[in-house]
Design an enzyme around this catalytic site. Structure first.
Site, mmCIF file in Angstrom:
data_model
loop_
_atom_site.group_PDB
_atom_site.id
_atom_site.type_symbol
_atom_site.label_atom_id
_atom_site.label_comp_id
_atom_site.label_asym_id
_atom_site.label_seq_id
_atom_site.Cartn_x
_atom_site.Cartn_y
_atom_site.Cartn_z
ATOM 1 N N HIS A 186 0.808 -1.210 0.000
ATOM 2 C CA HIS A 186 0.000 0.000 0.000
ATOM 3 C C HIS A 186 0.839 1.256 0.000
ATOM 4 O O HIS A 186 1.834 1.375 0.711
ATOM 5 C CB HIS A 186 -0.940 0.031 1.211
ATOM 6 C CG HIS A 186 -1.837 1.234 1.199
ATOM 7 N ND1 HIS A 186 -2.978 1.295 0.444
ATOM 8 C CD2 HIS A 186 -1.716 2.439 1.800
ATOM 9 C CE1 HIS A 186 -3.549 2.479 0.596
ATOM 10 N NE2 HIS A 186 -2.797 3.197 1.421
ATOM 11 N N ASN A 229 -3.225 9.390 -11.652
ATOM 12 C CA ASN A 229 -3.879 10.529 -11.011
ATOM 13 C C ASN A 229 -3.456 10.569 -9.548
ATOM 14 O O ASN A 229 -3.575 9.558 -8.844
ATOM 15 C CB ASN A 229 -5.395 10.384 -11.121
ATOM 16 C CG ASN A 229 -5.874 10.434 -12.554
ATOM 17 O OD1 ASN A 229 -5.422 11.270 -13.332
ATOM 18 N ND2 ASN A 229 -6.776 9.536 -12.925
ATOM 19 N N THR A 267 -9.576 8.648 -7.357
ATOM 20 C CA THR A 267 -10.737 8.158 -6.608
ATOM 21 C C THR A 267 -10.388 6.957 -5.732
ATOM 22 O O THR A 267 -11.093 6.677 -4.767
ATOM 23 C CB THR A 267 -11.887 7.763 -7.555
ATOM 24 O OG1 THR A 267 -11.424 6.750 -8.456
ATOM 25 C CG2 THR A 267 -12.391 8.968 -8.341
ATOM 26 N N HIS A 316 -1.788 3.813 -8.393
ATOM 27 C CA HIS A 316 -2.046 2.987 -9.579
ATOM 28 C C HIS A 316 -1.754 3.778 -10.833
ATOM 29 O O HIS A 316 -1.869 5.007 -10.843
ATOM 30 C CB HIS A 316 -3.486 2.464 -9.602
ATOM 31 C CG HIS A 316 -4.528 3.534 -9.482
ATOM 32 N ND1 HIS A 316 -4.852 4.102 -8.268
ATOM 33 C CD2 HIS A 316 -5.301 4.150 -10.408
ATOM 34 C CE1 HIS A 316 -5.795 5.015 -8.448
ATOM 35 N NE2 HIS A 316 -6.086 5.079 -9.744
HETATM 36 P P1 5GP Z 1 -8.530 6.925 -10.356
HETATM 37 O O1 5GP Z 1 -9.828 7.645 -10.632
HETATM 38 O O2 5GP Z 1 -8.273 6.833 -8.872
HETATM 39 O O3 5GP Z 1 -7.365 7.426 -11.125
HETATM 40 O O4 5GP Z 1 -8.745 5.450 -10.898
HETATM 41 C C1 5GP Z 1 -9.421 4.457 -10.185
HETATM 42 C C2 5GP Z 1 -9.870 3.435 -11.184
HETATM 43 O O5 5GP Z 1 -10.236 2.270 -10.470
HETATM 44 C C3 5GP Z 1 -11.099 3.866 -11.999
HETATM 45 O O6 5GP Z 1 -10.765 3.871 -13.382
HETATM 46 C C4 5GP Z 1 -12.145 2.825 -11.659
HETATM 47 O O7 5GP Z 1 -12.941 2.454 -12.760
HETATM 48 C C5 5GP Z 1 -11.311 1.662 -11.139
HETATM 49 N N1 5GP Z 1 -11.985 0.826 -10.160
HETATM 50 C C6 5GP Z 1 -12.726 1.250 -9.090
HETATM 51 N N2 5GP Z 1 -13.175 0.198 -8.378
HETATM 52 C C7 5GP Z 1 -12.690 -0.917 -9.016
HETATM 53 C C8 5GP Z 1 -12.827 -2.319 -8.739
HETATM 54 O O8 5GP Z 1 -13.451 -2.759 -7.775
HETATM 55 N N3 5GP Z 1 -12.201 -3.162 -9.610
HETATM 56 C C9 5GP Z 1 -11.499 -2.708 -10.686
HETATM 57 N N4 5GP Z 1 -10.927 -3.625 -11.474
HETATM 58 N N5 5GP Z 1 -11.352 -1.397 -10.963
HETATM 59 C C10 5GP Z 1 -11.946 -0.513 -10.140
HETATM 60 ZN ZN ZN Z 2 -3.993 -0.162 -0.582
#
Ligand code: 5GP
Ligand code: ZN
Length: 115
Positions: A46, A87, A95, A100
């Site tokens: 993490h 991001n 989010t 990642h």
């Molecule tokens: P961020 O908005 O933080 O850059 O990207 C988070 C990503 O995680 C989003 O594109 C969202 O669709 C993906 N995501 C959120 N929850 C899950 C999940 O439970 N499984 C998978 N495989 N992707 C997820």
């Molecule tokens: Zn984590």
């Protein structure tokens, strides 16, 4: 045990469509794909964001571009092109607060990085 969503995915407590795994990194399909190929690459350990790297997560994260290039090639994107982005924090739209990288490709992705 942490409640972090991606930690749970890394521990296989929540299912995901895995496409790559090694000792320190995991890659899986984004659940809401924004492109024909939309993968997420994470360090298993993490770490909230690039502003929160430890020696362990920095060493793992340093290998992400190399893994992304291999996954891009595996998904037929070597010639068409692909994008790797992360991001970090609210203004970037993060989010899920486990570091990642999004690997996107399979269609023209547009030239704008922000609106
Ligand atoms: P961020 O908005 O933080 O850059 O990207 C988070 C990503 O995680 C989003 O594109 C969202 O669709 C993906 N995501 C959120 N929850 C899950 C999940 O439970 N499984 C998978 N495989 N992707 C997820
Ligand atoms: Zn984590």
């Amino acid at each position: 045990m942490t409640e972090c969503l991606f930690c749970k995915i890394a521990r296989k407590e929540i299912p995901s469509a895995l496409v790559y795994e090694d000792e320190h990194l995991l890659a899986f399909k984004d659940i809401f794909p924004q492109a024909p190929v939309h993968l997420l690459i994470i360090p298993k350990a993490h770490c909230e964001s690039l502003g929160d790297l430890t020696t362990e997560t920095a060493t793992a994260a340093a290998r992400i571009p190399q893994v992304a290039a291999r996954l891009a090639a595996d998904h037929g994107l070597q010639t068409s092109g692909w994008r790797l982005l992360s991001n970090n924090g609210p203004d970037a739209g993060q989010t899920v607060f486990h570091l990642h990288f999004h690997l996107l490709g399979g269609k023209p992705l547009g030239g704008k990085l922000c609106q």
